[in-house]
Design a protein around this motif. Structure first.
Motif, PDB file in Angstrom:
ATOM      1  N   VAL A  21     -93.684  88.508 -43.520  1.00  0.00           N
ATOM      2  CA  VAL A  21     -93.117  87.159 -43.295  1.00  0.00           C
ATOM      3  C   VAL A  21     -91.463  87.301 -43.345  1.00  0.00           C
ATOM      4  CG1 VAL A  21     -92.937  84.960 -44.260  1.00  0.00           C
ATOM      5  CG2 VAL A  21     -95.044  86.358 -44.418  1.00  0.00           C
ATOM      6  N   ALA A  22     -90.695  88.303 -44.044  1.00  0.00           N
ATOM      7  CA  ALA A  22     -89.377  88.289 -44.043  1.00  0.00           C
ATOM      8  C   ALA A  22     -88.627  88.251 -42.696  1.00  0.00           C
ATOM      9  CB  ALA A  22     -88.976  89.958 -44.564  1.00  0.00           C
ATOM     10  N   GLY A  23     -87.637  87.319 -42.817  1.00  0.00           N
ATOM     11  CA  GLY A  23     -87.017  87.143 -41.400  1.00  0.00           C
ATOM     12  C   GLY A  23     -87.516  86.158 -40.508  1.00  0.00           C
ATOM     13  N   ARG A  24     -88.769  85.524 -40.993  1.00  0.00           N
ATOM     14  CA  ARG A  24     -89.069  84.624 -39.798  1.00  0.00           C
ATOM     15  C   ARG A  24     -88.947  83.420 -39.922  1.00  0.00           C
ATOM     16  NH1 ARG A  24     -92.725  87.034 -36.823  1.00  0.00           N
ATOM     17  NH2 ARG A  24     -93.317  89.072 -37.565  1.00  0.00           N
ATOM     18  N   ALA A  53     -93.211  78.321 -49.196  1.00  0.00           N
ATOM     19  CA  ALA A  53     -94.456  78.987 -49.865  1.00  0.00           C
ATOM     20  C   ALA A  53     -95.540  78.576 -48.987  1.00  0.00           C
ATOM     21  CB  ALA A  53     -94.556  78.465 -51.208  1.00  0.00           C
ATOM     22  N   SER A  54     -95.637  77.170 -48.562  1.00  0.00           N
ATOM     23  CA  SER A  54     -96.993  76.679 -47.677  1.00  0.00           C
ATOM     24  C   SER A  54     -96.907  77.456 -46.477  1.00  0.00           C
ATOM     25  CB  SER A  54     -96.496  75.156 -47.411  1.00  0.00           C
ATOM     26  OG  SER A  54     -95.082  74.932 -46.832  1.00  0.00           O
ATOM     27  N   TYR A  55     -95.658  77.849 -45.687  1.00  0.00           N
ATOM     28  CA  TYR A  55     -95.586  78.498 -44.518  1.00  0.00           C
ATOM     29  C   TYR A  55     -96.415  80.035 -44.796  1.00  0.00           C
ATOM     30  CZ  TYR A  55     -94.093  81.140 -40.566  1.00  0.00           C
ATOM     31  OH  TYR A  55     -93.707  82.054 -39.437  1.00  0.00           O
ATOM     32  N   VAL A  56     -95.769  80.738 -45.745  1.00  0.00           N
ATOM     33  CA  VAL A  56     -96.338  81.967 -46.155  1.00  0.00           C
ATOM     34  C   VAL A  56     -97.685  82.018 -46.491  1.00  0.00           C
ATOM     35  CG1 VAL A  56     -96.075  83.905 -48.029  1.00  0.00           C
ATOM     36  CG2 VAL A  56     -94.093  82.485 -47.148  1.00  0.00           C
ATOM     37  N   ALA A  57     -98.233  80.880 -47.243  1.00  0.00           N
ATOM     38  CA  ALA A  57     -99.682  80.891 -47.473  1.00  0.00           C
ATOM     39  C   ALA A  57    -100.321  81.019 -46.169  1.00  0.00           C
ATOM     40  CB  ALA A  57     -99.851  79.925 -48.420  1.00  0.00           C
ATOM     41  N   LYS A  58     -99.976  80.002 -45.336  1.00  0.00           N
ATOM     42  CA  LYS A  58    -100.626  79.653 -44.218  1.00  0.00           C
ATOM     43  C   LYS A  58    -100.811  80.920 -43.028  1.00  0.00           C
ATOM     44  CE  LYS A  58    -100.832  76.455 -40.107  1.00  0.00           C
ATOM     45  NZ  LYS A  58    -100.278  75.663 -39.149  1.00  0.00           N
ATOM     46  N   PHE A  59     -99.415  81.647 -42.961  1.00  0.00           N
ATOM     47  CA  PHE A  59     -99.478  82.751 -42.361  1.00  0.00           C
ATOM     48  C   PHE A  59    -100.325  83.966 -42.781  1.00  0.00           C
ATOM     49  CE2 PHE A  59     -97.467  86.838 -41.290  1.00  0.00           C
ATOM     50  CZ  PHE A  59     -96.927  86.610 -40.054  1.00  0.00           C
TER      51      PHE A  59
END
Length: 307
Positions: A35-38, A46-52
């Motif tokens: 997820v780093a750098g996206r 946090a919501s984007y990371v969890a969904k990803f």
């Protein structure tokens, strides 16, 4: 022959399972956050990371991830890239170019490599033999990225004989990349062919064939050359699978829109779906190439298929 092929196909199943598991574990167990750098220079919400992580099963245990991946693979689904594209579709677009490049390289390898090896073996100790030996040793000593860069500079930029890049994947554009890709393999094939031919020319069965009055061409072509080709075919068959994956460096140098370049971008972007899906397909190609070699073994020497 049918039982022989079936036995080889059954032996491929545990190999595929074992190799794909090792690749999957090695790729997803590596340190680093996909997820780093996206989200640019800022940390992702946090919501984007969890969904990803949920979309790519990164929030599950590694063994569960592999089982899910294997189940999807059996259905023809190699997953999706981190940008939402289907890996199977992306590979389908690029496979024709990589297959064309690999087949062109194999043709160069067969024609030049076997031809040079036969010429050197038939004239052992003479100028042609020494020329082939020195030339092949020189090719083996130079890394492929050096050969590719020099060829691009000399034949593409300086002389203008070939295009510098091969983005369209036409036959003319792929000629120079194919020669570069086959260069080191040509050296190995030539040396292997030369060694085996010299050894077989000294064998008792060749002397017996000559004593019986067989012509020189028939003695060499039917007896010595046929037996000399068995280890050469082994190398070429294995090399076909290796060329599919080894084209990564060559495709990157000449900007070929093939599987190797796609794999390079996946590694660069830390996209596990691209890396695992692409390598899985390359493993299948490699195993099928070995199956073809086994079948050719049975054609050249029927005793093998009866083992």
């Amino acid at each position: 022959m049918g039982k022989y092929i079936l036995r080889r196909l059954l032996q491929m199943i545990p190999v595929i399972l074992g190799v794909t598991f090792i690749i999957f574990v090695m790729v997803y167990a590596l340190p680093g956050d996909p997820v780093a750098g996206r989200c640019g220079e800022r940390p992702c919400p946090a919501s984007y990371v969890a969904k990803f992580r949920a979309e790519h099963n990164l929030d599950r245990p590694l063994l569960v991830q592999y089982v899910l991946y294997l189940g999807n693979t059996l259905q023809g689904d190699l997953g999706t890239t981190f940008t939402g594209r289907e890996v199977a579709h992306e590979l389908a677009i690029r496979w024709p170019t990589t297959i064309k490049l690999a087949l062109m390289a194999i043709v160069v390898e067969i024609v030049v490599g076997i031809g040079a090896g036969v010429a050197a073996g038939m004239r052992r100790g003479k100028f042609v033999d020494n020329l082939v030996t020195v030339s092949t040793l020189l090719l083996i000593s130079i890394p492929i990225f050096v050969i590719g860069s020099l060829s691009q500079l000399i034949f593409g930029v300086k002389l203008g004989w070939f295009p510098v890049t091969s983005t369209q994947g036409t036959f003319y554009q792929l000629m120079l990349p194919a020669i570069v890709l086959a260069s080191i393999s040509v050296a190995y094939v030539a040396r292997l062919m030369r060694t085996n031919l010299v050894e077989n020319l000294r064998a008792d069965y060749v002397r017996t064939a000559r004593a019986k009055g067989l012509s020189h061409g028939r003695t060499i072509g039917v007896h010595a050359l046929r037996n000399s080709l068995i280890p050469v075919i082994t190398y070429i068959g294995i090399d076909l699978g290796a060329l599919m994956g080894g084209a990564l460096v060559t495709e990157r140098i000449f900007n070929v829109n093939g599987v190797g370049n796609f794999l390079y971008r996946g590694i660069q972007q830390k996209d596990g779906s691209i890396v695992v899906g692409t390598i899985t397909m390359l493993v299948l190609v490699f195993l099928l190439a070995n199956l073809v070699v086994d079948v050719l073994y049975g054609v050249l020497d029927p005793r093998i298929s009866n083992d």
